[in-house]
Design a protein around this motif. Structure first.
Motif, PDB file in Angstrom:
ATOM      1  N   MET A 199      -1.818   1.470  -9.218  1.00 13.28           N
ATOM      2  CA  MET A 199      -1.256   2.792  -8.916  1.00 13.28           C
ATOM      3  C   MET A 199      -1.294   3.652 -10.166  1.00 13.28           C
ATOM      4  O   MET A 199      -1.335   3.139 -11.298  1.00 13.28           O
ATOM      5  N   ASP A 200      -1.277   4.972  -9.974  1.00 11.35           N
ATOM      6  CA  ASP A 200      -1.299   5.882 -11.108  1.00 11.35           C
ATOM      7  C   ASP A 200       0.119   6.240 -11.532  1.00 11.35           C
ATOM      8  O   ASP A 200       1.106   5.668 -11.044  1.00 11.35           O
ATOM      9  N   HIS A 201       0.239   7.207 -12.452  1.00  9.69           N
ATOM     10  CA  HIS A 201       1.538   7.565 -13.010  1.00  9.69           C
ATOM     11  C   HIS A 201       2.461   8.194 -11.976  1.00  9.69           C
ATOM     12  O   HIS A 201       3.678   8.255 -12.182  1.00  9.69           O
ATOM     13  N   ARG A 202       1.905   8.659 -10.869  1.00  6.50           N
ATOM     14  CA  ARG A 202       2.736   9.246  -9.811  1.00  6.50           C
ATOM     15  C   ARG A 202       3.210   8.190  -8.806  1.00  6.50           C
ATOM     16  O   ARG A 202       3.996   8.504  -7.908  1.00  6.50           O
ATOM     17  N   GLY A 203       2.702   6.965  -8.935  1.00  4.49           N
ATOM     18  CA  GLY A 203       3.038   5.927  -7.972  1.00  4.49           C
ATOM     19  C   GLY A 203       2.096   5.896  -6.792  1.00  4.49           C
ATOM     20  O   GLY A 203       2.356   5.217  -5.796  1.00  4.49           O
ATOM     21  N   LEU A 206      -4.213   3.398  -6.089  1.00  2.70           N
ATOM     22  CA  LEU A 206      -5.607   3.644  -6.444  1.00  2.70           C
ATOM     23  C   LEU A 206      -6.527   2.528  -5.970  1.00  2.70           C
ATOM     24  O   LEU A 206      -7.708   2.775  -5.712  1.00  2.70           O
ATOM     25  N   ASP A 207      -6.001   1.324  -5.900  1.00  2.00           N
ATOM     26  CA  ASP A 207      -6.837   0.186  -5.506  1.00  2.00           C
ATOM     27  C   ASP A 207      -5.973  -0.799  -4.736  1.00  2.00           C
ATOM     28  O   ASP A 207      -4.770  -0.932  -4.990  1.00  2.00           O
ATOM     29  N   TRP A 208      -6.654  -1.517  -3.792  1.00  2.00           N
ATOM     30  CA  TRP A 208      -5.907  -2.353  -2.837  1.00  2.00           C
ATOM     31  C   TRP A 208      -6.868  -3.440  -2.377  1.00  2.00           C
ATOM     32  O   TRP A 208      -7.810  -3.163  -1.666  1.00  2.00           O
ATOM     33  N   ASN A 209      -6.662  -4.688  -2.836  1.00  2.00           N
ATOM     34  CA  ASN A 209      -7.646  -5.720  -2.523  1.00  2.00           C
ATOM     35  C   ASN A 209      -7.366  -6.371  -1.161  1.00  2.00           C
ATOM     36  O   ASN A 209      -6.394  -6.044  -0.468  1.00  2.00           O
ATOM     37  N   PHE A 216       0.450  -7.329   3.191  1.00  2.00           N
ATOM     38  CA  PHE A 216       1.303  -6.212   3.604  1.00  2.00           C
ATOM     39  C   PHE A 216       0.861  -5.544   4.905  1.00  2.00           C
ATOM     40  O   PHE A 216       1.571  -4.687   5.429  1.00  2.00           O
ATOM     41  N   GLY A 217      -0.304  -5.914   5.435  1.00  2.00           N
ATOM     42  CA  GLY A 217      -0.716  -5.406   6.738  1.00  2.00           C
ATOM     43  C   GLY A 217      -1.465  -4.089   6.724  1.00  2.00           C
ATOM     44  O   GLY A 217      -2.020  -3.687   7.748  1.00  2.00           O
ATOM     45  N   PHE A 218      -1.492  -3.380   5.600  1.00  2.00           N
ATOM     46  CA  PHE A 218      -2.213  -2.119   5.513  1.00  2.00           C
ATOM     47  C   PHE A 218      -3.651  -2.380   5.072  1.00  2.00           C
ATOM     48  O   PHE A 218      -3.893  -3.122   4.111  1.00  2.00           O
ATOM     49  N   ARG A 219      -4.628  -1.754   5.742  1.00  2.00           N
ATOM     50  CA  ARG A 219      -6.000  -1.801   5.283  1.00  2.00           C
ATOM     51  C   ARG A 219      -6.141  -0.913   4.050  1.00  2.00           C
ATOM     52  O   ARG A 219      -5.326  -0.026   3.798  1.00  2.00           O
ATOM     53  N   ALA A 220      -7.208  -1.162   3.297  1.00  2.00           N
ATOM     54  CA  ALA A 220      -7.388  -0.429   2.040  1.00  2.00           C
ATOM     55  C   ALA A 220      -7.428   1.076   2.273  1.00  2.00           C
ATOM     56  O   ALA A 220      -6.807   1.850   1.530  1.00  2.00           O
TER      57      ALA A 220
END
Length: 505
Positions: A199-203, A206-209, A216-220
């Motif tokens: 994640m970036d400085h804002r939260g 940016l990337d999700w393997n 967590f159930g969420f697709r990229a």
């Protein structure tokens, strides 16, 4: 073939090489085009490129070029050779870092391919290193069927061209290395068993393997670009997450960075589950970027809970058995022995003085044995603890203790039986150790029951140096941990000992 090497030809070569570097992507294609441009324009019949090995720094021929029929034997030999620094024309160029010239290769003593050059009819040769900021990345060499004397203008020109080509090659190699590194990193991330989230400085994610998708159930494509707190942080923890991120951006002080934490995560379906989390800052310039490594530890937490429950059941069974034996001793053996002692006393009363020596000895022995039996029964389980609770039991310990004991704090209510038993044995064992080893003049006992926890502390002013791994402490630790608690022993030499136990209520 002889071509006049004049300023116009040299300018033509410079222009052509510059054009090749601007229009060509692959170093191999640059090699081929540059060999052809230099060889044909300046009238040389054969050329080759040698690259420097990144590890062994040896030279290997990676490309040859020829005009006309060429020299197949010579070219094949070049492609098989590996040259050390200083060996042959390529090795000399690597050693000096400057362009070089050989007027007649068959007569050169430092030219391993001299015989093949003679059979091919090759004579003059020149070459130049391919220079870059990383050093020499390779060399180029050219041959002619004529014996030629050194041409300084040509060498100066190709020396400059060698720097251009070398910088191009080094840049392309660096790009290839970066792409290869990115590919390896991506492959590792995608095959990782842990969820990896950047994640970036804002939260913002940016990337999700793939492991994050499974966890967590969420697709990229659903996760990237969204606020991470809204995705996987439970609602009750989101404010703390955002405050921590804001505090880091303001102070650069990371409270949880690079630490292994156990927290709660949230699935896409709303279910919350325990996770293990480590967050690290990516060391890149600019605004901070963070990578989190997350693992679903539901199975581990459940297994730990089952182990704790099993240990607690064992403690409960053991305590119940100790109470049973204590009651049997108190109600059975002790009562019978007391009755025997009373009978012996009455018999002794009827025996004249001087004739009851053996009865006196029997009474003394039976009295001692009965006292030892009482102590044994009390050590198995305190009857005061079972009947009246922890506070009276600790007061009883104080009365029996061989050293002065101060009860600085005591619970004001009854607690669960197992917790009271655990606290009692912590205090009893600690005071017994003081008596045996510490040489203390005073012991202070505190037992404070708060909303969700009982804190028990036993401290003395003795010599310290207690062994927290001793058999007694090891047994106490097992008992306390079986109840989900913790036990600490602080015993610096010469500064007394403090035993501190915590029990969840």
């Amino acid at each position: 073939m002889s071509v006049l090497v004049d300023a116009q030809n040299l300018q033509r070569v410079e222009h052509r090489v510059a054009q090749i570097l601007a229009e060509t992507e692959s170093p191999v294609e640059v090699y081929a085009a540059t060999l052809d441009a230099i060889g044909r324009t300046l009238g040389w019949e054969l050329g080759a490129v040698w690259e420097v090995g990144p590890v062994d720094r040896r030279l290997r021929c990676v490309r040859t070029w020829h005009a006309g029929d060429g020299a197949p034997e010579f070219e094949a030999l070049s492609e098989r050779l590996t040259l050390e620094q200083g060996e042959g024309l390529p090795g000399r160029l690597l050693a000096t870092g400057r362009p070089g010239w050989i007027s007649d290769t068959p007569d050169d003593r430092n030219f391993p391919r001299a015989d093949a050059a003679r059979r091919a009819g090759l004579h003059a040769a020149f070459g130049f290193p391919l220079l870059s900021a990383r050093g020499i990345v390779g060399v180029m060499e050219f041959f002619s069927s004529e014996a030629r004397q050194p041409d300084e203008r040509l060498l100066a020109t190709v020396g400059a061209l060698g720097s251009l080509v070398g910088q191009f090659v080094a840049r392309r190699q660096a790009e290839v290395d970066v792409r290869a590194s990115e590919f390896r990193l991506r492959a590792m991330l995608e095959s990782a068993l842990d969820a990896v989230v950047t994640m970036d400085h804002r939260g913002v994610v940016l990337d999700w393997n793939r492991a994050a998708e499974a966890t967590f159930g969420f697709r990229a494509h659903e996760a990237i670009g969204r606020d991470m707190a809204d995705l996987i942080v439970p609602p009750a923890l989101r404010s703390a997450h955002r405050r921590g991120l804001a505090r880091f951006l303001e102070t650069e002080a990371g409270v949880i960075l690079d630490k292994r934490l156990e927290l709660t995560g949230r699935h896409k379906n709303g279910a919350e589950f325990p996770i293990e989390l480590t967050i690290t800052r990516i060391g890149l310039p600019g605004l901070p970027t963070f990578t989190g490594y997350l693992r679903d530890i539901s199975d581990r937490v459940q297994a730990d809970a089952e182990v704790r429950a099993s240990r607690a059941r064992l403690v409960e069974v053991a305590d119940a058995e100790r109470r049973r034996i204590q009651r049997n001793l108190h109600d059975g053996a002790q009562q019978r022995l007391t009755a025997v002692l009373l009978t012996l006393g009455r018999l002794r009363h009827d025996v004249p003085d001087g004739d009851g020596t053996q009865l006196d000895e029997a009474i003394d022995e039976l009295t001692t044995g009965l006292q030892e039996l009482r102590e044994l029964a009390g050590g198995l389980h305190s009857s005061v603890l079972a009947e009246r609770g922890l506070t009276p039991a600790l007061e009883a310990i104080k009365l029996r203790a061989p050293v002065p004991v101060e009860l600085a704090a005591l619970p004001d209510r009854r607690l669960p039986d197992q917790v009271e038993a655990g606290a009692y044995y912590v205090v009893a064992e600690a005071i017994a150790n003081v008596q045996k080893h510490a040489g203390a003049s005073q012991v202070v006992v505190k037992a404070v029951a708060r909303k969700n926890v009982l804190l028990v502390e036993v401290s003395d002013d003795g010599g310290g140096g207690a062994d927290p791994e001793g058999d007694g402490m090891r047994g106490l630790l097992d008992r306390v941990e079986a109840l989900g608690g913790s036990l600490e022993v602080d015993s610096p030499a010469g500064r007394g000992t403090r035993v501190r136990a915590q029990f969840p209520l």
